[in-house]
Every structure is written in C-alpha cells, then in structure tokens.
Write a protein that holds these residues in place. Structure first.
Motif, PDB file in Angstrom:
ATOM      1  N   ASN A  22       5.109  -2.918  -5.525  1.00  0.00           N
ATOM      2  CA  ASN A  22       6.113  -2.241  -4.704  1.00  0.00           C
ATOM      3  C   ASN A  22       5.599  -1.960  -3.303  1.00  0.00           C
ATOM      4  OD1 ASN A  22       8.727  -1.667  -6.059  1.00  0.00           O
ATOM      5  ND2 ASN A  22       7.410  -0.759  -7.620  1.00  0.00           N
ATOM      6  N   MET A  23       4.338  -1.546  -3.189  1.00  0.00           N
ATOM      7  CA  MET A  23       3.742  -1.268  -1.877  1.00  0.00           C
ATOM      8  C   MET A  23       3.701  -2.534  -1.030  1.00  0.00           C
ATOM      9  SD  MET A  23       2.558   1.942  -1.326  1.00  0.00           S
ATOM     10  CE  MET A  23       0.967   1.939  -0.488  1.00  0.00           C
ATOM     11  N   CYS A  24       3.297  -3.652  -1.639  1.00  0.00           N
ATOM     12  CA  CYS A  24       3.234  -4.919  -0.903  1.00  0.00           C
ATOM     13  C   CYS A  24       4.625  -5.405  -0.525  1.00  0.00           C
ATOM     14  CB  CYS A  24       2.528  -5.985  -1.744  1.00  0.00           C
ATOM     15  SG  CYS A  24       0.773  -5.669  -1.998  1.00  0.00           S
ATOM     16  N   GLU A  25       5.561  -5.275  -1.434  1.00  0.00           N
ATOM     17  CA  GLU A  25       6.942  -5.749  -1.175  1.00  0.00           C
ATOM     18  C   GLU A  25       7.568  -5.008   0.000  1.00  0.00           C
ATOM     19  OE1 GLU A  25      10.990  -5.023  -0.947  1.00  0.00           O
ATOM     20  OE2 GLU A  25       9.877  -3.625  -2.231  1.00  0.00           O
ATOM     21  N   VAL A  26       7.424  -3.678   0.025  1.00  0.00           N
ATOM     22  CA  VAL A  26       8.067  -2.898   1.087  1.00  0.00           C
ATOM     23  C   VAL A  26       7.359  -3.079   2.420  1.00  0.00           C
ATOM     24  CG1 VAL A  26       6.786  -0.707   0.829  1.00  0.00           C
ATOM     25  CG2 VAL A  26       9.176  -0.658   1.523  1.00  0.00           C
ATOM     26  N   GLY A  36      10.409  -5.994   2.916  1.00  0.00           N
ATOM     27  CA  GLY A  36      11.284  -4.983   2.341  1.00  0.00           C
ATOM     28  C   GLY A  36      11.774  -3.949   3.340  1.00  0.00           C
ATOM     29  N   GLN A  37      10.841  -3.340   4.101  1.00  0.00           N
ATOM     30  CA  GLN A  37      11.246  -2.290   5.034  1.00  0.00           C
ATOM     31  C   GLN A  37      12.103  -2.810   6.188  1.00  0.00           C
ATOM     32  OE1 GLN A  37      11.156   0.709   4.313  1.00  0.00           O
ATOM     33  NE2 GLN A  37      11.647   1.771   6.220  1.00  0.00           N
ATOM     34  N   TRP A  88      14.787 -10.678  -2.028  1.00  0.00           N
ATOM     35  CA  TRP A  88      13.382 -10.635  -1.641  1.00  0.00           C
ATOM     36  C   TRP A  88      12.541  -9.872  -2.666  1.00  0.00           C
ATOM     37  CZ3 TRP A  88       9.396 -12.618   0.420  1.00  0.00           C
ATOM     38  CH2 TRP A  88       8.258 -11.860   0.686  1.00  0.00           C
ATOM     39  N   GLN A  89      13.054  -8.721  -3.111  1.00  0.00           N
ATOM     40  CA  GLN A  89      12.329  -7.934  -4.109  1.00  0.00           C
ATOM     41  C   GLN A  89      12.076  -8.768  -5.358  1.00  0.00           C
ATOM     42  OE1 GLN A  89      15.061  -4.646  -4.441  1.00  0.00           O
ATOM     43  NE2 GLN A  89      13.879  -3.340  -3.065  1.00  0.00           N
ATOM     44  N   THR A  90      13.103  -9.521  -5.778  1.00  0.00           N
ATOM     45  CA  THR A  90      12.982 -10.350  -6.977  1.00  0.00           C
ATOM     46  C   THR A  90      11.961 -11.461  -6.793  1.00  0.00           C
ATOM     47  OG1 THR A  90      15.279  -9.920  -7.552  1.00  0.00           O
ATOM     48  CG2 THR A  90      14.252 -11.851  -8.536  1.00  0.00           C
TER      49      THR A  90
END
Length: 308
Positions: A25-29, A33-34, A280-282
């Motif tokens: 989650n940290m890497c994705e955002v 993500g952000q 993107w999250q997926t």
C-alpha cells in the motif's frame, strides 16, 4: 457411522501478511496512487473543472509536487494502517457470519464490508479528511504564509475537535463498505466468466497473473458506480471557498446541494481518475504481490498467504 460436522476455524492473521499489505500500500500510493487521488479530489471539489483543467490547477499549486499533496503524513498513515485493520476485522467478521450460516461467498462479502467500515472509523476518516484539506485549501502567494500539515491539523482540532478532523467519516464508511462489497462481487463474477471461457472449471486450476489483473481491474473499475458518495465525501471535507455551501453538512445535505448545483453529472465528477486509480491499485498489488511476498517470506521466515 454419523459424520462429524466440520469445525469452523478463523483464518489466521500473521505478521508477514500485515507487513506485506502495509508495504504494498505504501509503494502503491507513493507511485501513481496519490497523483490520481489528487486529480480525483480536485475534480470532485471543483466540479466545473474538466480533467485537463484539474491537471493545470494542480500543476499551478506546486508543479510535480502538487500531485503529491497530502502524501506525507496522511496518505502514508492511511496506507500503513488500513491493511491491518481490514485483515483483522474482515477475518473476525467472516468467521462470525459463517457461524450464522452464510456460505463462503456471502460471508466473504460481509467480512469485506465490515472491514471497510472499520477502516473508515479507525484510520481512514481523519486521513481522508486531512488529505482533502491539503488538496483543497487556499494556497497563499506570500512566501512565509504556507501552513504545514500538522498546523492545519491542530487548527481544525482546536476549532472543531474530533468531529472536525473526522468530517465526512460517515460518507467514507459508506464508500468503503460499498467499495469492498462490489469489488469482491464483480471480481468474482469476472473470474467465473474467465474460468468458463478458458476451461479452468476445476477449483484447483489457477488463473494466470494477467487473468487475475484483468478480473480485479474490471471489478475495481465497475466499483466506481458509487462515485456520488465519493463526491459527497469530498464536499463535506473540502476547504474550497464556496459561499453557497450549506453549514453543518450531512451526507443528505451534501447530496442535495451537489445535485441542485451540478445535477447528476456533478455527482460523477472525478470518476475517470477514480477508475484509473482502481485499475492501478489492482495492477500494482497483483503485479508486485508475488515479488513482495517472496521478499517478506525471506525477511520474516513466514510466507504471506492473504491477498491484499
């Protein structure tokens, strides 16, 4: 001989699962993500903006860094905690719903719904609120007038207390509840269709990484049907100057105000970047999940087994 009933057991929660979820989650955002979150929130708060007008507006607020408003600390706090909350609560809830007689599919959905609600009230409420404040607050041109994230947090807390930093938390809860329920359901439906199409009808037959990404991406994209509640959430938390906005917004008041001001179209502002965010999250979670799982397994000596 009478057959003994199968003993119902809760899914074990392991440290490696929590570490994997937080890390992914940290890497994705922090990657795409952000920026997508900022575009989505900007369009929902400024419903007259087109997609490209939102991009220009964000760029004018800080160039590339404008797309990372609210990342530190709020998005990082949210990303590092929401996975653990979801895992603990959804596992506990799924166990109890199975005890009540629900099948795996129904108990899984209800577990996800329960985990989503817990996420909203325990961590995501104040994090989404402060992210929205960062993205929508007025930026002064004066060199020394920039307000830090913590200063904004303290100002809101001193004025309005816990309720102030949790504005829109009920809308966040509805969003998370419908998000997890619909994502789970839509993804499973697409997976079943893929299994029939590819002939993988045996439950032991595994889908390829591309098939998993496709199914989950479709599920994530279709779950954007609840965009109106996301626009309502942003409106309740927004610091955009709007003299016509009613005081003490509730979910119902915000819905009426947005509908009266911008119609049905206004309730779906920002849906395009939100679909992009879901995809993107997926892609990130599935694409990087196996690599991260192997790394965390070596680090902790305990191979993570849960999906994130």
């Amino acid at each position: 001989m009478s057959s003994q009933p199968v003993e119902l057991k809760k899914k074990p929660i392991s440290f490696s699962n929590i570490l994997l979820g937080a890390g992914l989650n940290m890497c994705e955002v922090t990657t795409l993500g952000q920026p997508l979150e900022v575009v989505k929130t900007t369009m929902a708060a400024n419903r007259q903006f087109t997609f490209f007008q939102a991009i220009n507006h964000i760029w004018s607020r800080g160039g590339v860094f404008g797309f990372y408003q609210g990342l530190i600390p709020w998005a990082w706090i949210e990303a590092s905690t929401k996975g653990a909350v979801l895992l603990f609560v959804s596992a506990e809830a799924e166990y109890h719903f199975k005890k009540l007689g629900l099948n795996n599919f129904g108990a899984g959905i209800m577990g996800g719904v329960s985990g989503g609600v817990a996420q909203a009230y325990l961590t995501m409420g104040f994090c989404t609120c402060m992210k929205t404040v960062e993205i929508t607050k007025h930026k002064s041109a004066a060199a020394g007038a920039k307000q830090s994230s913590w200063a904004a947090f303290k100002e809101i807390y001193n004025k309005e207390g816990i309720r102030g930093i949790n504005k829109g938390v009920n809308a966040v809860a509805i969003r998370q509840m419908t998000n997890w329920g619909s994502r789970f359901g839509f993804s499973r439906l697409v997976e079943e269709g893929l299994r029939k199409f590819t002939g993988k009808t045996n439950p032991d037959d595994k889908l390829t990484a591309l098939e998993k990404i496709f199914a989950s991406a479709i599920g994530g994209g279709l779950s954007a049907w609840n965009q109106p509640i996301e626009v309502i959430r942003v409106e309740m938390q927004s610091k955009t100057n709007d003299p016509n906005r009613p005081k003490d917004l509730t979910v119902g008041k915000a819905f009426r105000y947005i509908y009266q001001s911008n119609g049905v179209k206004g309730l779906y502002r920002g849906v395009t970047p939100r679909i992009g965010l879901g995809i993107w999250q997926t892609v990130f979670m599935v694409g990087c999940g196996d690599i991260a799982r192997e790394f965390v397994g070596k680090l902790t000596g305990e191979t993570p087994v849960a999906k994130h």
